[in-house]
Every structure is written in structure tokens, then in C-alpha cells.
Design an enzyme around this catalytic site. Structure first.
Site, PDB file in Angstrom:
ATOM      1  N   SER A 188       0.784  -1.226   0.000  1.00 13.98           N
ATOM      2  CA  SER A 188       0.000   0.000   0.000  1.00 13.98           C
ATOM      3  C   SER A 188       0.817   1.278   0.000  1.00 13.98           C
ATOM      4  O   SER A 188       0.310   2.329  -0.396  1.00 13.98           O
ATOM      5  CB  SER A 188      -0.944   0.012   1.206  1.00 13.98           C
ATOM      6  OG  SER A 188      -0.216  -0.064   2.416  1.00 13.98           O
ATOM      7  N   HIS A 216      -5.897  -3.829  -1.517  1.00 11.38           N
ATOM      8  CA  HIS A 216      -5.692  -2.733  -2.458  1.00 11.38           C
ATOM      9  C   HIS A 216      -5.738  -3.209  -3.912  1.00 11.38           C
ATOM     10  O   HIS A 216      -5.135  -2.589  -4.788  1.00 11.38           O
ATOM     11  CB  HIS A 216      -4.360  -2.040  -2.181  1.00 11.38           C
ATOM     12  CG  HIS A 216      -4.371  -1.174  -0.957  1.00 11.38           C
ATOM     13  ND1 HIS A 216      -4.830   0.126  -0.977  1.00 11.38           N
ATOM     14  CD2 HIS A 216      -4.007  -1.432   0.316  1.00 11.38           C
ATOM     15  CE1 HIS A 216      -4.726   0.639   0.240  1.00 11.38           C
ATOM     16  NE2 HIS A 216      -4.241  -0.284   1.039  1.00 11.38           N
ATOM     17  N   LYS A 247     -12.541  -0.404   0.818  1.00  3.97           N
ATOM     18  CA  LYS A 247     -11.759   0.342  -0.176  1.00  3.97           C
ATOM     19  C   LYS A 247     -12.530   0.360  -1.494  1.00  3.97           C
ATOM     20  O   LYS A 247     -13.540   1.033  -1.593  1.00  3.97           O
ATOM     21  CB  LYS A 247     -10.352  -0.248  -0.295  1.00  3.97           C
ATOM     22  CG  LYS A 247      -9.527  -0.059   0.976  1.00  3.97           C
ATOM     23  CD  LYS A 247      -8.122  -0.586   0.845  1.00  3.97           C
ATOM     24  CE  LYS A 247      -7.243  -0.199   2.028  1.00  3.97           C
ATOM     25  NZ  LYS A 247      -7.706  -0.679   3.343  1.00  3.97           N
TER      26      LYS A 247
END
Length: 399
Positions: A188, A216, A247
Site C-alpha cells: 500500500s 488494495h 476500499k
């Protein structure tokens, strides 16, 4: 007693500020989106948001919001219970089944966050006779989860397959019963993608399982948005896949473990964060089902995100900024000095671009950066404005 403790804590906080490592929290007064309104702790007014994990722009998507409203009426606000007592609704089982199908895994178990998911895996599956081999740059939740287990711990240099093989051999020589390789799918702070095809090859060669935290990546990486295992063609070779609903998949909260059926079954019986934490709110589960509908029906959001990412990376490189290589929507602008990174973030906010400077201990010493995160919600004009603001901020900072 606390008076002496207070003095120590204040001294520590003063040291953090003096080192330029203090992390202020800016307050926004609008929904999470490509633009937000900063109401305190920074430049008031509407600013472009380039630091959220809202990769697909779904945090305020009208269809997702509508699904959440409908779910509140149908399922209520919260469960007030854990899953095995009276906290499991049909919507939770439906989401687990949909995630399993989407990710190509046999079963899925929901958690209140991916941090909890990673915290609940290792001590459930591994004992003192086992070994876990972890990438050096793995997320803090993986590191903390490993610490909760009694397994022997090995660490390999980031994405270094030669070092990974050395650690696998050492674990085997130590008589490890089970060996588990664990890695972030996307790191990340750098936007680098783990070489999962090579990791799976090594796992096969050395009799190890593979676990990937794909927080991610799921939703927008890979041809169908199914993450780094899909990108590398190893969806059937990853044994444990953890991720978040907070996310790209809507931006709320919640996490999951998608894995082999027997692994998920044992987690339901022994995983402490699952057994002792309240059930994921049904409104989040229902909205997440709508997110999966959107992802499976069209790829326009993934295409737009890729275009925005390519444009930002190309323009910033042309302007002479140091951008870590890659094509991920995480585009770290390397600054080096922590204070300088923090000051540049302030100058960018003054110019209407909301970003955050990252410094030690989040990243290594002298590797401070501004982590820009692109979104499908950004327009081409938004991206160009952000680059122009970087250029102007740099000129002021260096002048």
C-alpha cells in the site's frame, strides 16, 4: 499516578511533532467523493480528494446508497450480537456466497474489518510446530496477526523470490509441519504488486500454502477486477485470500477471508475476532452485494480508473517528479524528508488538492512521500489540476 504518565506521554507527543511526524486529522463535511469539503484542520472549502481508497468512486454511488437505504428498512441497523449466537442474517450468507463466487474460492467468512480477518487467521491455523514466511513490507495487520500465533516466524525481503526460497528451506530444515507464505497483493505504500505466480511456484516446490491480503486490488486489478490472483492467473492456487469491503468495494467497513472450505469452517469455530466481535452491519452487507452487481455488469469504472492513473503518472513523470514505477492507482510521489513532505501536503491543500504526507514509522526513514490515490470518480480535468498544483507547490517549497 497518571500525573507522571501524563508528563511522559506529552514528552513523546512533543517529540513526534518536533520530528515532523505528527499526523493531523482533517475534518470533512461531505460524503466521501472525488471532491470533499474540508471544514477544519486545513484549508476550508471544496478540494479535490486524492488520498482516499475510493478507487472505483463507489463510496457515494447512487445505486449503492439506495441499496443501503433499502437494507435499513428491511434488515435494520445492527445485529447487537456475534454470528454464532443470533447475529447471522440471510444477507450475510448471501454476501459470503457471492464473494466466494467472485473470488473463485470455496467459501468465505465475514469479519468487521480486514484487520480483524488477518488477526484471526494465524493463531487458528498455525501452532508452534508450524512456520509462517512473511514479506518484509506486509501490512501491520498481518504482522500483528502473526504475533498472536505461536508459529515460527520467517521474513523475506520485499518481493525477493531468492530470499523467499531461502526462508522456505530454513523452515523445512527446522522441521515445520505446515508452512504458510503470506504477502500483500499490492503493497500500500509503494503500489508494487506481489509476483504471485512465482510465489505459488515456490509454494508448490516446497509444500507451502499461500495467503494473500488483496485489500488494495480487489475490485479493479485483473481483467475482471478479481485482484492480483486473477492478474497473475493463480486464482486456483491461492489457499487463503483476505480483503476489505472498505476500499474499492464501496468504501465502508468490513473484511473477509475467502479460502478452502475446511479453512473457513475452522475459522468459524476458532477465530477469536469472528467469535467475539459483533456481526458486520447488515446495511454494509447489502450495499456490498450491490457493489458486486455493478462490478460484474460492466468494466467502465475499471477502465476510467486505469486511464486516470496512466494520465497522472505520465504527466508527473514529464514534470520531473520521482514516482515509484508501476501502473497501480497508488502513485507515491517520493519526497524523502518528512518535514518537506508534510509541508508540501499543506501547500497542495492551499491549492485545492487534498493529499497526505507519509513518513516514519509508516514508511522507512528518509523515504517520506505523498501517496496519491487515483479514483474512477476523478475527471481528466481533476487529474490535470492535481498535477498543476504539485508543480506550483514544488516551486514555492524550493523557492
Amino acid at each position: 499516578m497518571f500525573d507522571s504518565v501524563r508528563d511522559d506521554l506529552r514528552a513523546t507527543l512533543d517529540e513526534i511533532r518536533a520530528a515532523g511526524l505528527h499526523k493531523p486529522e482533517r475534518v470533512i463535511g461531505t460524503p466521501q467523493s472525488a471532491t470533499v469539503n474540508v471544514t477544519a484542520g486545513g484549508r476550508p472549502g471544496e478540494v479535490l480528494n486524492f488520498c482516499a481508497n475510493n478507487y472505483l468512486g463507489l463510496a457515494d454511488h447512487p445505486e449503492v446508497v439506495a441499496a443501503a437505504h433499502e437494507a435499513l428498512d428491511r434488515w435494520g441497523y445492527g445485529m447487537a450480537s456475534v454470528r454464532f449466537i443470533c447475529g447471522t442474517q440471510e444477507v450475510h450468507k448471501e454476501l459470503e456466497a457471492r464473494l466466494s463466487a467472485f473470488l473463485g474460492q470455496e467459501d468465505t467468512i465475514l469479519y468487521s474489518s480486514c484487520f480483524d480477518a488477518n488477526g484471526g487467521v494465524f493463531e487458528t491455523l498455525l501452532g508452534p510446530e508450524d512456520a509462517v514466511i512473511s514479506d518484509a513490507l506486509n501490512h501491520a495487520s498481518i504482522i500483528d496477526g502473526i504475533r498472536l500465533s505461536k508459529a515460527r516466524r520467517f521474513r523475506y525481503a520485499n518481493r525477493d523470490m531468492a530470499d523467499l526460497e531461502r526462508q522456505l528451506k530454513e523452515a523445512a530444515e527446522g522441521g515445520a509441519r505446515r508452512k504458510l507464505i503470506v504477502t500483500d497483493g499490492v503493497f500500500s505504500m509503494d503500489g508494487y504488486v506481489a509476483p504471485l505466480d512465482e510465489i505459488c511456484d515456490l509454494a508448490d516446490r516446497h509444500g507451502a500454502m499461500v495467503m494473500v491480503d488483496d485489500s488494495h486490488a480487489v475490485g479493479f486489478v485483473g481483467p475482471g477486477g478479481r485482484g492480483t490472483p486473477e492478474l497473475h492467473g493463480v486464482m486456483d492456487r491461492v489457499d487463503i485470500l483476505t480483503g476489505t469491503l472498505g476500499k474499492a468495494l464501496g468504501g465502508a467497513s468490513g473484511g473477509y477471508v475467502a479460502a478452502r472450505a475446511e479453512i473457513v469452517a475452522l475459522l468459524r469455530q476458532r477465530s477469536r475476532p469472528y467469535l467475539f466481535s459483533n456481526t458486520l452491519a447488515p446495511v454494509i452487507a447489502a450495499a456490498s452485494l450491490k457493489v458486486l452487481d455493478l462490478l460484474e455488469s460492466a468494466d467502465d469504472l475499471r477502465v476510467r480508473l486505469a486511464e486516470n492513473t496512466a494520465l497522472f503518472r505520465r504527466r508527473m513523470t514529464e514534470e520531473g517528479f520521482d514516482i515509484l514505477s508501476g501502473d497501480h492507482a497508488i502513485a507515491p510521489v517520493m519526497i524523502g524528508d518528512a518535514s518537506k513532505a508534510g509541508r508540501m501536503a499543506e501547500l497542495l491543500l492551499e491549492r485545492g488538492v487534498y493529499v497526505i504526507g507519509f513518513s516514519y514509522p509508516v514508511v522507512p526513514q528518509d523515504r517520506a512521500r505523498i501517496r496519491v490515490q487515483l479514483s474512477a470518480a476523478h475527471s481528466t480535468e481533476d487529474v490535470d489540476r492535481a498535477v498543476d498544483a504539485f508543480v506550483a507547490a514544488r516551486a514555492e517549497l524550493d523557492g
